[in-house]
Design a protein around this motif. Structure first.
Motif, PDB file in Angstrom:
ATOM      1  N   ASP A  12      16.017  36.335  54.742  1.00 42.91           N
ATOM      2  CA  ASP A  12      15.920  34.947  55.199  1.00 42.91           C
ATOM      3  C   ASP A  12      17.287  34.346  55.544  1.00 42.91           C
ATOM      4  OD1 ASP A  12      13.219  35.082  54.851  1.00 42.91           O
ATOM      5  OD2 ASP A  12      13.194  34.055  52.914  1.00 42.91           O
ATOM      6  N   THR A  13      18.317  34.728  54.789  1.00 43.21           N
ATOM      7  CA  THR A  13      19.661  34.188  55.036  1.00 43.21           C
ATOM      8  C   THR A  13      20.115  34.482  56.452  1.00 43.21           C
ATOM      9  OG1 THR A  13      20.277  34.473  52.718  1.00 43.21           O
ATOM     10  CG2 THR A  13      22.080  34.243  54.306  1.00 43.21           C
ATOM     11  N   PHE A  14      19.917  35.716  56.892  1.00 44.27           N
ATOM     12  CA  PHE A  14      20.366  36.112  58.228  1.00 44.27           C
ATOM     13  C   PHE A  14      19.402  35.644  59.315  1.00 44.27           C
ATOM     14  CE2 PHE A  14      22.192  39.561  55.454  1.00 44.27           C
ATOM     15  CZ  PHE A  14      23.450  38.965  55.385  1.00 44.27           C
ATOM     16  N   VAL A  15      18.119  35.559  58.989  1.00 47.94           N
ATOM     17  CA  VAL A  15      17.152  35.009  59.942  1.00 47.94           C
ATOM     18  C   VAL A  15      17.506  33.560  60.250  1.00 47.94           C
ATOM     19  CG1 VAL A  15      14.753  34.312  60.276  1.00 47.94           C
ATOM     20  CG2 VAL A  15      15.262  36.557  59.296  1.00 47.94           C
ATOM     21  N   LYS A  16      17.885  32.809  59.230  1.00 50.45           N
ATOM     22  CA  LYS A  16      18.293  31.414  59.419  1.00 50.45           C
ATOM     23  C   LYS A  16      19.534  31.332  60.305  1.00 50.45           C
ATOM     24  CE  LYS A  16      19.914  27.326  56.927  1.00 50.45           C
ATOM     25  NZ  LYS A  16      20.380  26.799  55.617  1.00 50.45           N
ATOM     26  N   ALA A  17      20.509  32.199  60.043  1.00 49.27           N
ATOM     27  CA  ALA A  17      21.739  32.203  60.840  1.00 49.27           C
ATOM     28  C   ALA A  17      21.441  32.541  62.302  1.00 49.27           C
ATOM     29  CB  ALA A  17      22.735  33.209  60.260  1.00 49.27           C
ATOM     30  N   LEU A  18      20.499  33.461  62.516  1.00 52.34           N
ATOM     31  CA  LEU A  18      20.104  33.815  63.880  1.00 52.34           C
ATOM     32  C   LEU A  18      19.416  32.640  64.572  1.00 52.34           C
ATOM     33  CD1 LEU A  18      18.673  37.390  63.221  1.00 52.34           C
ATOM     34  CD2 LEU A  18      20.723  36.873  64.542  1.00 52.34           C
ATOM     35  N   THR A  19      18.529  31.974  63.852  1.00 48.90           N
ATOM     36  CA  THR A  19      17.801  30.828  64.413  1.00 48.90           C
ATOM     37  C   THR A  19      18.758  29.728  64.832  1.00 48.90           C
ATOM     38  OG1 THR A  19      15.894  31.326  62.993  1.00 48.90           O
ATOM     39  CG2 THR A  19      15.981  29.132  63.987  1.00 48.90           C
ATOM     40  N   GLU A  24      15.601  34.180  68.135  1.00 50.04           N
ATOM     41  CA  GLU A  24      14.387  34.197  67.321  1.00 50.04           C
ATOM     42  C   GLU A  24      13.568  35.469  67.468  1.00 50.04           C
ATOM     43  OE1 GLU A  24      12.229  30.662  68.212  1.00 50.04           O
ATOM     44  OE2 GLU A  24      13.689  29.331  67.229  1.00 50.04           O
ATOM     45  N   THR A  25      13.726  36.142  68.604  1.00 46.82           N
ATOM     46  CA  THR A  25      12.919  37.344  68.858  1.00 46.82           C
ATOM     47  C   THR A  25      13.818  38.559  69.037  1.00 46.82           C
ATOM     48  OG1 THR A  25      11.279  35.972  69.995  1.00 46.82           O
ATOM     49  CG2 THR A  25      11.141  38.348  70.327  1.00 46.82           C
ATOM     50  N   PRO A  26      13.563  39.630  68.321  1.00 49.19           N
ATOM     51  CA  PRO A  26      14.391  40.846  68.471  1.00 49.19           C
ATOM     52  C   PRO A  26      14.233  41.462  69.856  1.00 49.19           C
ATOM     53  CG  PRO A  26      13.033  40.930  66.474  1.00 49.19           C
ATOM     54  CD  PRO A  26      12.524  39.794  67.297  1.00 49.19           C
ATOM     55  N   THR A  27      15.316  42.075  70.343  1.00 51.39           N
ATOM     56  CA  THR A  27      15.238  42.847  71.582  1.00 51.39           C
ATOM     57  C   THR A  27      14.666  44.231  71.249  1.00 51.39           C
ATOM     58  OG1 THR A  27      17.463  43.764  71.344  1.00 51.39           O
ATOM     59  CG2 THR A  27      17.267  41.648  72.483  1.00 51.39           C
ATOM     60  N   LYS A  28      14.422  45.011  72.288  1.00 47.81           N
ATOM     61  CA  LYS A  28      13.813  46.336  72.064  1.00 47.81           C
ATOM     62  C   LYS A  28      14.710  47.247  71.238  1.00 47.81           C
ATOM     63  CE  LYS A  28      10.912  46.302  76.204  1.00 47.81           C
ATOM     64  NZ  LYS A  28      10.597  46.960  77.498  1.00 47.81           N
ATOM     65  N   ILE A  29      16.023  47.228  71.514  1.00 46.27           N
ATOM     66  CA  ILE A  29      16.909  48.115  70.764  1.00 46.27           C
ATOM     67  C   ILE A  29      17.017  47.653  69.320  1.00 46.27           C
ATOM     68  CG2 ILE A  29      19.083  46.895  71.300  1.00 46.27           C
ATOM     69  CD1 ILE A  29      18.524  50.731  71.115  1.00 46.27           C
ATOM     70  N   GLN A  30      16.886  46.359  69.070  1.00 47.00           N
ATOM     71  CA  GLN A  30      16.894  45.857  67.692  1.00 47.00           C
ATOM     72  C   GLN A  30      15.615  46.253  66.961  1.00 47.00           C
ATOM     73  OE1 GLN A  30      17.551  41.693  68.473  1.00 47.00           O
ATOM     74  NE2 GLN A  30      19.659  42.049  69.129  1.00 47.00           N
ATOM     75  N   GLU A  31      14.489  46.204  67.659  1.00 47.10           N
ATOM     76  CA  GLU A  31      13.226  46.631  67.044  1.00 47.10           C
ATOM     77  C   GLU A  31      13.281  48.098  66.638  1.00 47.10           C
ATOM     78  OE1 GLU A  31      10.121  45.758  69.824  1.00 47.10           O
ATOM     79  OE2 GLU A  31       9.750  43.768  68.965  1.00 47.10           O
ATOM     80  N   THR A  95      27.474  35.625  58.323  1.00 48.04           N
ATOM     81  CA  THR A  95      27.764  35.649  56.878  1.00 48.04           C
ATOM     82  C   THR A  95      28.369  34.347  56.350  1.00 48.04           C
ATOM     83  OG1 THR A  95      29.943  36.645  57.329  1.00 48.04           O
ATOM     84  CG2 THR A  95      28.114  38.150  56.860  1.00 48.04           C
ATOM     85  N   LYS A  96      28.348  33.284  57.158  1.00 48.47           N
ATOM     86  CA  LYS A  96      29.018  32.044  56.746  1.00 48.47           C
ATOM     87  C   LYS A  96      28.386  31.415  55.508  1.00 48.47           C
ATOM     88  CE  LYS A  96      26.451  29.205  60.086  1.00 48.47           C
ATOM     89  NZ  LYS A  96      26.584  28.351  61.294  1.00 48.47           N
ATOM     90  N   GLU A  97      27.112  31.700  55.244  1.00 51.57           N
ATOM     91  CA  GLU A  97      26.445  31.147  54.061  1.00 51.57           C
ATOM     92  C   GLU A  97      26.393  32.154  52.908  1.00 51.57           C
ATOM     93  OE1 GLU A  97      25.579  28.015  53.859  1.00 51.57           O
ATOM     94  OE2 GLU A  97      26.131  27.611  55.944  1.00 51.57           O
ATOM     95  N   THR A  98      27.154  33.226  53.016  1.00 46.64           N
ATOM     96  CA  THR A  98      27.175  34.242  51.960  1.00 46.64           C
ATOM     97  C   THR A  98      28.568  34.312  51.336  1.00 46.64           C
ATOM     98  OG1 THR A  98      27.921  36.130  53.289  1.00 46.64           O
ATOM     99  CG2 THR A  98      25.580  35.572  53.404  1.00 46.64           C
ATOM    100  N   SER A  99      28.702  35.123  50.319  1.00 46.16           N
ATOM    101  CA  SER A  99      30.012  35.322  49.686  1.00 46.16           C
ATOM    102  C   SER A  99      30.647  36.643  50.099  1.00 46.16           C
ATOM    103  CB  SER A  99      29.856  35.285  48.155  1.00 46.16           C
ATOM    104  OG  SER A  99      28.982  36.314  47.722  1.00 46.16           O
ATOM    105  N   PHE A 100      30.096  37.278  51.137  1.00 43.98           N
ATOM    106  CA  PHE A 100      30.655  38.549  51.610  1.00 43.98           C
ATOM    107  C   PHE A 100      32.092  38.354  52.094  1.00 43.98           C
ATOM    108  CE2 PHE A 100      26.111  39.799  52.741  1.00 43.98           C
ATOM    109  CZ  PHE A 100      25.961  40.579  51.600  1.00 43.98           C
ATOM    110  N   ALA A 101      32.935  39.320  51.767  1.00 48.17           N
ATOM    111  CA  ALA A 101      34.315  39.317  52.260  1.00 48.17           C
ATOM    112  C   ALA A 101      34.368  40.228  53.479  1.00 48.17           C
ATOM    113  CB  ALA A 101      35.261  39.821  51.183  1.00 48.17           C
TER     114      ALA A 101
END
Length: 402
Positions: A12-19, A24-31, A95-101
């Protein structure tokens, strides 16, 4: 029916960042790519520039990161500084809403500062250029905990002799259980053969043809070489192009084209292989701001640069190889948007272009430039003129006999 990012396994964290970015919809190579990479498989992602390859490997690799482990886990290698920074910016946004370095380690950066930073912060994901990563790996950058490595524009890194030296050294430094991912807009038999020999059980994921045809109109205009600059100027004005790219095959032709278009009052800039990173960044910024409407580039100069919202690609010269057409066409129609590719060719190049179109299942449309306008080629009109000419000749002969 298209799957959602959530259905592909994106949290959900990354889905929100994408939105928030309007994605909102994956491309074919992403699928295709996201589930395979999440499953830990070695993968080769083959699709056109602008098809979403970066997210196809970035999203599943972010899912693999362990926030509790303060060590380098994912390494993304790009052949140019510009491409590395583009990938890094995408990662930062996600990753702006995460603590990843996450960190960018590229050749243009001050190596002493990078070393100092690595003493204080242990990045979990790094985007870098090959030579700088190798330099830092000799001291502060530890690679033995890596779970995955990506080679973007793999064809360039592996098949180019000079770049291949860095690739081989990096490959040797990887842990035995490391996941290998390769992304490329071109998949030559030589590249596939090399990867098949080097990588254990890779999955080959390709959606190139579907992307090329999607929402991109492919046009061509036949004329003499000496007319092409005049036609080019007319086309730009006629179509009111304010976000376009013109491709030529040499540095000299880049300069010549920019000079001629600038002389006629057009807002044109060059992407040249002789420019340094600051000059290139300045040109890109001006194009992004709308201060420049047209970029003129060779394939070497433009490769690896992600330019958004290009509406038109114009081939002032065709490439030597058909895959070059794909690279150029991929600058427009990105991420499902509409785009137009226009090729200015001579009669001797018609068969070459049509052969490429057949290979990629592209529908070509011939246009003509006359009286300051770009119009459909009217074959009936040509046939009628030809018929009328024949009739007139008969009348003349008949009158002569009388």
């Amino acid at each position: 029916m298209s799957q959602t990012f959530s259905q592909l396994g994106v949290s959900d964290t990354f889905v929100k960042a994408l939105t928030e970015q309007g994605i909102e919809t994956p491309t074919k190579i992403q699928e295709q790519g996201i589930p395979e990479i999440l499953a830990g498989k070695n993968a080769v992602l083959h699709s056109q520039t602008g098809s979403g390859k970066t997210l196809a490997f970035v999203l599943p690799l972010l899912e693999k990161l362990d926030e509790t482990k303060k060590e380098l886990q994912v390494l993304i290698i790009a052949p140019t500084q510009e491409l590395a920074m583009q990938i890094f910016q995408e990662v930062k946004e996600l990753t702006k809403e995460t603590s990843f370095a996450v960190e960018a380690l590229i050749g243009s950066g001050n190596i002493k500062r990078q070393l100092e930073k690595l003493k204080k912060v242990k990045p979990q994901l790094v985007v870098g250029t090959p030579r700088r990563i190798l330099e830092l790996a000799e001291t502060k950058l530890k690679l033995h905990h890596l779970v995955a490595i990506v080679f973007d524009e793999a064809d360039r890194q592996i098949l180019d002799r000079k770049s291949n030296e860095d690739y081989v050294q990096l490959e040797r430094k990887m842990p035995g259980n490391c996941q290998f991912i390769y992304a490329s807009a071109t998949a030559t038999p030589e590249l596939i053969n090399r990867l098949s020999q080097k990588v254990k059980d890779p999955v080959f994921l390709s959606v190139n043809q579907g992307i090329v045809k999607n929402k991109i109109e492919h046009l061509f205009i036949v004329g003499d070489r000496r007319q092409q600059i005049d036609h080019l100027r007319g086309i730009i004005r006629n179509l009111n192009i304010t976000r376009g790219m013109i491709f030529v095959n040499s540095l000299e032709r880049v300069k010549e084209t920019v000079e001629k278009l600038t002389y006629h009052g057009m807002k044109v800039g060059a992407l040249s292989s002789e420019q340094d990173k600051f000059q290139r960044a300045d040109v890109m910024q001006k194009f992004s701001n709308g201060d420049l409407h047209i970029l003129v580039a060779s394939d070497v100069a433009a490769r690896g640069i992600d330019i958004q919202n290009v509406t038109h690609v114009i081939n002032l010269q065709l490439t030597e190889e058909k895959d070059g057409y794909l690279h150029r066409a991929g600058r427009t129609g990105r991420m499902g948007k509409e785009g137009t590719v226009i090729s200015l060719i001579t009669r001797h190049e018609i068969n070459k272009l049509k052969k490429w179109a057949d290979a990629f299942e592209i529908e070509l449309h011939e246009k003509q430039y006359q009286y300051g306008k770009l119009t459909d080629r009217n074959f009936n009109e040509i046939d009628n003129k030809s018929s009328n000419k024949q009739v007139n000749e008969k009348d003349v002969k008949s009158a002569a006999k009388k």
